[in-house]
Design a protein around this motif. Structure first.
Motif, PDB file in Angstrom:
ATOM      1  N   SER A 296       0.841  -1.197   0.000  1.00 39.84           N
ATOM      2  CA  SER A 296       0.000   0.000   0.000  1.00 39.84           C
ATOM      3  C   SER A 296       0.877   1.248   0.000  1.00 39.84           C
ATOM      4  O   SER A 296       2.012   1.237   0.453  1.00 39.84           O
ATOM      5  CB  SER A 296      -0.923   0.007   1.221  1.00 39.84           C
TER       6      SER A 296
ATOM      7  N   GLN B 112       0.731   7.377   3.294  1.00 45.24           N
ATOM      8  CA  GLN B 112       0.192   8.728   3.144  1.00 45.24           C
ATOM      9  C   GLN B 112       1.252   9.739   2.742  1.00 45.24           C
ATOM     10  O   GLN B 112       1.006  10.606   1.933  1.00 45.24           O
ATOM     11  CB  GLN B 112      -0.503   9.158   4.442  1.00 45.24           C
TER      12      GLN B 112
ATOM     13  N   ASP C 234       3.690   9.290   0.829  1.00 51.32           N
ATOM     14  CA  ASP C 234       4.125   9.061  -0.545  1.00 51.32           C
ATOM     15  C   ASP C 234       3.194   9.686  -1.576  1.00 51.32           C
ATOM     16  O   ASP C 234       3.532   9.736  -2.751  1.00 51.32           O
ATOM     17  CB  ASP C 234       4.220   7.569  -0.835  1.00 51.32           C
ATOM     18  N   VAL C 235       2.024  10.130  -1.173  1.00 56.48           N
ATOM     19  CA  VAL C 235       1.043  10.657  -2.111  1.00 56.48           C
ATOM     20  C   VAL C 235       1.501  12.007  -2.646  1.00 56.48           C
ATOM     21  O   VAL C 235       1.773  12.931  -1.891  1.00 56.48           O
ATOM     22  CB  VAL C 235      -0.352  10.780  -1.444  1.00 56.48           C
TER      23      VAL C 235
ATOM     24  N   TYR D 199      -0.281  13.597  -5.300  1.00 53.71           N
ATOM     25  CA  TYR D 199      -1.468  14.310  -5.773  1.00 53.71           C
ATOM     26  C   TYR D 199      -2.688  13.477  -5.457  1.00 53.71           C
ATOM     27  O   TYR D 199      -2.652  12.255  -5.536  1.00 53.71           O
ATOM     28  CB  TYR D 199      -1.373  14.553  -7.287  1.00 53.71           C
ATOM     29  N   THR D 200      -3.774  14.124  -5.099  1.00 48.88           N
ATOM     30  CA  THR D 200      -5.042  13.445  -4.859  1.00 48.88           C
ATOM     31  C   THR D 200      -6.127  14.137  -5.664  1.00 48.88           C
ATOM     32  O   THR D 200      -6.330  15.345  -5.531  1.00 48.88           O
ATOM     33  CB  THR D 200      -5.418  13.480  -3.359  1.00 48.88           C
ATOM     34  N   ALA D 201      -6.792  13.370  -6.511  1.00 50.85           N
ATOM     35  CA  ALA D 201      -7.933  13.889  -7.267  1.00 50.85           C
ATOM     36  C   ALA D 201      -9.189  13.611  -6.457  1.00 50.85           C
ATOM     37  O   ALA D 201      -9.318  12.558  -5.833  1.00 50.85           O
ATOM     38  CB  ALA D 201      -8.030  13.211  -8.626  1.00 50.85           C
ATOM     39  N   VAL D 202     -10.112  14.551  -6.463  1.00 56.02           N
ATOM     40  CA  VAL D 202     -11.363  14.390  -5.727  1.00 56.02           C
ATOM     41  C   VAL D 202     -12.521  14.643  -6.683  1.00 56.02           C
ATOM     42  O   VAL D 202     -12.586  15.683  -7.337  1.00 56.02           O
ATOM     43  CB  VAL D 202     -11.451  15.378  -4.539  1.00 56.02           C
TER      44      VAL D 202
ATOM     45  N   THR E  94     -15.326  17.400 -10.300  1.00 54.96           N
ATOM     46  CA  THR E  94     -14.152  17.441  -9.437  1.00 54.96           C
ATOM     47  C   THR E  94     -14.236  18.662  -8.532  1.00 54.96           C
ATOM     48  O   THR E  94     -14.912  19.644  -8.847  1.00 54.96           O
ATOM     49  CB  THR E  94     -12.851  17.502 -10.272  1.00 54.96           C
ATOM     50  N   ASP E  95     -13.534  18.586  -7.424  1.00 53.56           N
ATOM     51  CA  ASP E  95     -13.579  19.675  -6.452  1.00 53.56           C
ATOM     52  C   ASP E  95     -12.959  20.962  -6.969  1.00 53.56           C
ATOM     53  O   ASP E  95     -13.284  22.038  -6.494  1.00 53.56           O
ATOM     54  CB  ASP E  95     -12.915  19.251  -5.136  1.00 53.56           C
TER      55      ASP E  95
END
Length: 139
Positions: free
Chosen positions: A2, A5, A7-8, A10-13, A26-27
């Motif tokens: 897994s 956290q 290592d992230v 970019y996060t798409a929402v 998207t946000d």
């Protein structure tokens, strides 16, 4: 394995309203689309659908992975294209998806193209996420 956290990068929402027959946005406002089931599944086909969105994301991600592999292998993939065909159908558990990834790589021979595809499939995050869960065929 897994992702931690930290290592992230970019996060798409994205938020969906009314599931397969509504809209997804998207946000950040960069994507706001009507989604409808395709006519083949009894929908109006007026908007896009989750399979088209998945195909778009997978093909773009795989093309990026192909470029990474090509740089390592010193292969010329300029002018190449990657197409993802995402199918949905009934299976024993309800519904499932299948994917076919095809690539046109004009500046390499067939054996090199196949090698690059196989290696890109190992590093592409979409391929990693779906490995063992869905059927993915490379063409």
């Amino acid at each position: 394995m897994s992702i931690q956290q930290t290592d992230v990068l970019y996060t798409a929402v994205a938020t969906a309203e009314n599931g397969r027959d509504g809209r997804v946005a998207t946000d950040d406002g960069k994507l706001d689309v009507v989604v409808n089931p395709p006519k083949e599944m009894g929908g109006s086909g007026a908007g896009t659908n989750p399979e088209q969105l998945f195909a778009a994301g997978y093909s773009a991600c795989f093309q990026g992975a192909l470029a990474v592999v090509a740089r390592r292998e010193k292969a010329d993939v300029s002018g190449s294209t990657v197409t993802a065909k995402v199918g949905i159908g009934k299976n024993d558990d309800g519904f499932g998806i299948v994917v076919e990834i095809s690539a046109a790589i004009p500046n390499v021979d067939a054996a090199t193209a196949r090698d690059l595809l196989d290696k890109a499939h190992q590093v592409c995050p979409y391929s990693k996420a779906t490995r063992g869960n869905i059927s993915v065929t490379l063409v």
